[in-house]
Design a protein around this motif. Structure first.
Motif, PDB file in Angstrom:
ATOM      1  N   UNK A 174      -8.972  -8.417 -11.832  1.00 10.07           N
ATOM      2  CA  UNK A 174      -9.634  -7.756 -10.712  1.00 10.07           C
ATOM      3  C   UNK A 174      -9.425  -8.616  -9.470  1.00 10.07           C
ATOM      4  N   UNK A 175      -8.653  -8.102  -8.538  1.00 14.07           N
ATOM      5  CA  UNK A 175      -8.270  -8.886  -7.372  1.00 14.07           C
ATOM      6  C   UNK A 175      -8.351  -8.030  -6.118  1.00 14.07           C
ATOM      7  N   UNK A 176      -7.803  -8.542  -5.035  1.00 10.73           N
ATOM      8  CA  UNK A 176      -7.895  -7.829  -3.757  1.00 10.73           C
ATOM      9  C   UNK A 176      -6.826  -8.360  -2.823  1.00 10.73           C
ATOM     10  N   UNK A 177      -5.999  -7.476  -2.291  1.00  7.86           N
ATOM     11  CA  UNK A 177      -5.002  -7.920  -1.316  1.00  7.86           C
ATOM     12  C   UNK A 177      -5.582  -7.741   0.091  1.00  7.86           C
ATOM     13  N   UNK A 178      -5.342  -8.734   0.922  1.00  4.58           N
ATOM     14  CA  UNK A 178      -5.900  -8.708   2.266  1.00  4.58           C
ATOM     15  C   UNK A 178      -5.086  -7.866   3.233  1.00  4.58           C
ATOM     16  N   UNK A 179      -3.796  -7.801   3.020  1.00  2.00           N
ATOM     17  CA  UNK A 179      -2.927  -7.026   3.909  1.00  2.00           C
ATOM     18  C   UNK A 179      -2.726  -5.620   3.344  1.00  2.00           C
ATOM     19  N   UNK A 180      -1.999  -4.797   4.087  1.00  2.00           N
ATOM     20  CA  UNK A 180      -1.686  -3.467   3.601  1.00  2.00           C
ATOM     21  C   UNK A 180      -0.724  -3.522   2.425  1.00  2.00           C
ATOM     22  N   UNK A 181      -0.422  -2.366   1.882  1.00  2.00           N
ATOM     23  CA  UNK A 181       0.490  -2.306   0.738  1.00  2.00           C
ATOM     24  C   UNK A 181       1.812  -2.995   1.069  1.00  2.00           C
ATOM     25  N   UNK A 182       2.336  -2.705   2.238  1.00  2.00           N
ATOM     26  CA  UNK A 182       3.529  -3.382   2.737  1.00  2.00           C
ATOM     27  C   UNK A 182       3.289  -3.701   4.202  1.00  2.00           C
ATOM     28  N   UNK A 183       4.264  -4.347   4.825  1.00  2.00           N
ATOM     29  CA  UNK A 183       4.093  -4.719   6.224  1.00  2.00           C
ATOM     30  C   UNK A 183       3.986  -3.509   7.145  1.00  2.00           C
ATOM     31  N   UNK A 184       4.426  -2.355   6.689  1.00  2.00           N
ATOM     32  CA  UNK A 184       4.362  -1.145   7.512  1.00  2.00           C
ATOM     33  C   UNK A 184       3.074  -0.354   7.298  1.00  2.00           C
ATOM     34  N   UNK A 185       2.169  -0.876   6.480  1.00  2.84           N
ATOM     35  CA  UNK A 185       0.942  -0.164   6.127  1.00  2.84           C
ATOM     36  C   UNK A 185      -0.243  -0.719   6.932  1.00  2.84           C
ATOM     37  N   UNK A 186      -0.854   0.076   7.812  1.00  3.15           N
ATOM     38  CA  UNK A 186      -2.006  -0.400   8.593  1.00  3.15           C
ATOM     39  C   UNK A 186      -3.302  -0.460   7.800  1.00  3.15           C
ATOM     40  N   UNK A 187      -3.298   0.048   6.566  1.00  3.07           N
ATOM     41  CA  UNK A 187      -4.460  -0.037   5.656  1.00  3.07           C
ATOM     42  C   UNK A 187      -5.717   0.593   6.243  1.00  3.07           C
ATOM     43  N   UNK A 188      -5.589   1.755   6.811  1.00  2.00           N
ATOM     44  CA  UNK A 188      -6.739   2.435   7.404  1.00  2.00           C
ATOM     45  C   UNK A 188      -7.639   3.097   6.368  1.00  2.00           C
ATOM     46  N   UNK A 189      -7.269   3.024   5.108  1.00  2.00           N
ATOM     47  CA  UNK A 189      -8.063   3.629   4.042  1.00  2.00           C
ATOM     48  C   UNK A 189      -9.231   2.748   3.610  1.00  2.00           C
ATOM     49  N   UNK A 190      -9.418   1.605   4.230  1.00  3.07           N
ATOM     50  CA  UNK A 190     -10.558   0.741   3.940  1.00  3.07           C
ATOM     51  C   UNK A 190     -11.041   0.130   5.249  1.00  3.07           C
ATOM     52  N   UNK A 191     -12.266  -0.327   5.244  1.00  2.00           N
ATOM     53  CA  UNK A 191     -12.848  -0.840   6.476  1.00  2.00           C
ATOM     54  C   UNK A 191     -12.532  -2.318   6.666  1.00  2.00           C
TER      55      UNK A 191
END
Length: 359
Positions: free
Chosen positions: A267-284
């Motif tokens: 059980x882990x957590x990545x701090x960045x988006x999936x890739x460098x092109x992902x702004x990760x707007x699906x989480x706060x």
């Protein structure tokens, strides 16, 4: 912290902080049995991955790294902890978020960074890039771009180990996104049926490409995925390097002793988006900041080192400075190394037949 397959289902709540709670008392006991040098090594190894990935992100932004680039920031404890449980000759195979695994395997940061920039001095001669690196010398059998494809390949490595009876274990990594792929379950069935020496390491960073596991998986406790094949599994705090190491040692012993495969859900957590092109707007942003503040794997080791009186601020800063120099040298090497000769397009495509072999 580990929970075996007999545990209750639990709540299906899409909150990374709620899914990565530590067990510090057990961890400290494990640390005290290991000692100062061991923990300092894990600290340095994780910090090397963190600083390497930060610099890779910078080079990508400068246009020196092309294509896709998937960073491992936040997940460092898994590659380092599992590697600590391995024995010489054990294999590692994973998906395309593989820079951290390569560094944990002991590969030269210069060769890894040069591969990211597509240079001839890279680990795959500049032809693999971020997603397709390989090193038989380090027993690293690749990052693989097809989601879940490495699971069947890792099972094949274990089949070869069983056939040769060489005592090796294949550590096969994949993510929560790949956990729903069909070839994963075909591999599980084969591995248990033939008692293959493989440890399946599921790096559950909660969001796969960008969809919460609660929205994509009917069973969110991925360590249970082998139950129908009678494969034992555990849920592990993948933000705690000592918990990862302890669980990996147990799983490796199970596989190495002839009992067949084992599943570890980290059980882990990545701090960045999936890739460098992902702004990760699906989480706060608040969710990410909370994990960084309370569950960062490197900060956690810093706290343990200081609590035991094994390192002060000056010592930790010196390690960070050393790591930054290594990464800076790797970046300069990658920037200034020559690009592959066009003739490399035709090398390593086919294996030449032995002289005198029949067609």
């Amino acid at each position: 912290m580990a929970r075996e397959q007999t545990g209750a289902a639990g709540q299906r709540k899409a909150n990374g902080a709620a899914k990565t709670q530590p067990s510090k008392g057990k961890t400290l006991a494990q640390v005290e049995s290991g000692g100062k040098d061991e923990l300092l090594k894990y600290y340095r190894d994780m910090l090397l991955i963190r600083r390497f990935e930060e610099r890779a992100g910078q080079l990508y932004g400068m246009g020196l790294i092309g294509g896709f680039c998937h960073l491992y920031i936040g997940q460092e404890a898994i590659a380092v902890g599992v590697q600590a449980a391995q024995k010489p000759g054990d294999q590692v195979i994973t998906g395309y978020r593989e820079h951290g695994h390569m560094l944990a395997c002991g590969m030269d940061p210069k060769e890894v960074m040069a591969e990211l920039t597509g240079r001839a001095s890279g680990s795959s001669k500049g032809k693999g890039g971020s997603m397709h690196m390989f090193s038989t010398e380090a027993a690293f059998y690749g990052g693989h771009g097809i989601v879940g494809a490495q699971v069947s390949l890792g099972t094949g490595l274990a089949l070869a180990n069983r056939y040769r009876d060489d005592g090796k274990v294949a550590f096969t990594y994949f993510g929560d996104g790949a956990a729903n792929q069909g070839q994963v379950y075909e591999s599980f069935n084969m591995a248990e049926l033939w008692s293959l020496p493989v440890v399946y390491v599921i790096e559950n960073n909660q969001y796969a490409m960008g969809t919460s596991i609660d929205r994509s998986s009917a069973e969110t406790h991925l360590y249970k995925r082998g139950a129908s094949f009678r494969i034992p599994g555990e849920e592990v705090d993948g933000m705690d390097v000592m918990a990862v190491k302890a669980a990996a040692e147990k799983a490796a012993e199970h596989a190495r002793s002839g009992k067949g495969p084992y599943i570890l859900e980290m059980k882990t957590y990545r701090y960045r988006g999936h890739s460098m092109s992902d702004p990760a707007k699906y989480r706060t942003r608040d969710e990410v900041d909370e994990i960084r503040k309370t569950r960062d794997p490197i900060d956690h080791v810093e706290e343990m080192l200081e609590k035991n009186g094994w390192a002060d601020e000056a010592t930790l800063k010196a390690i960070d400075a050393e790591v930054k120099r290594i990464v800076a040298d790797a970046a300069e090497f990658a920037r200034t190394s020559p690009e592959p000769d066009p003739s490399e397009l035709y090398t390593d495509v086919y294996t030449a037949s032995p002289v005198g072999a029949s067609a």
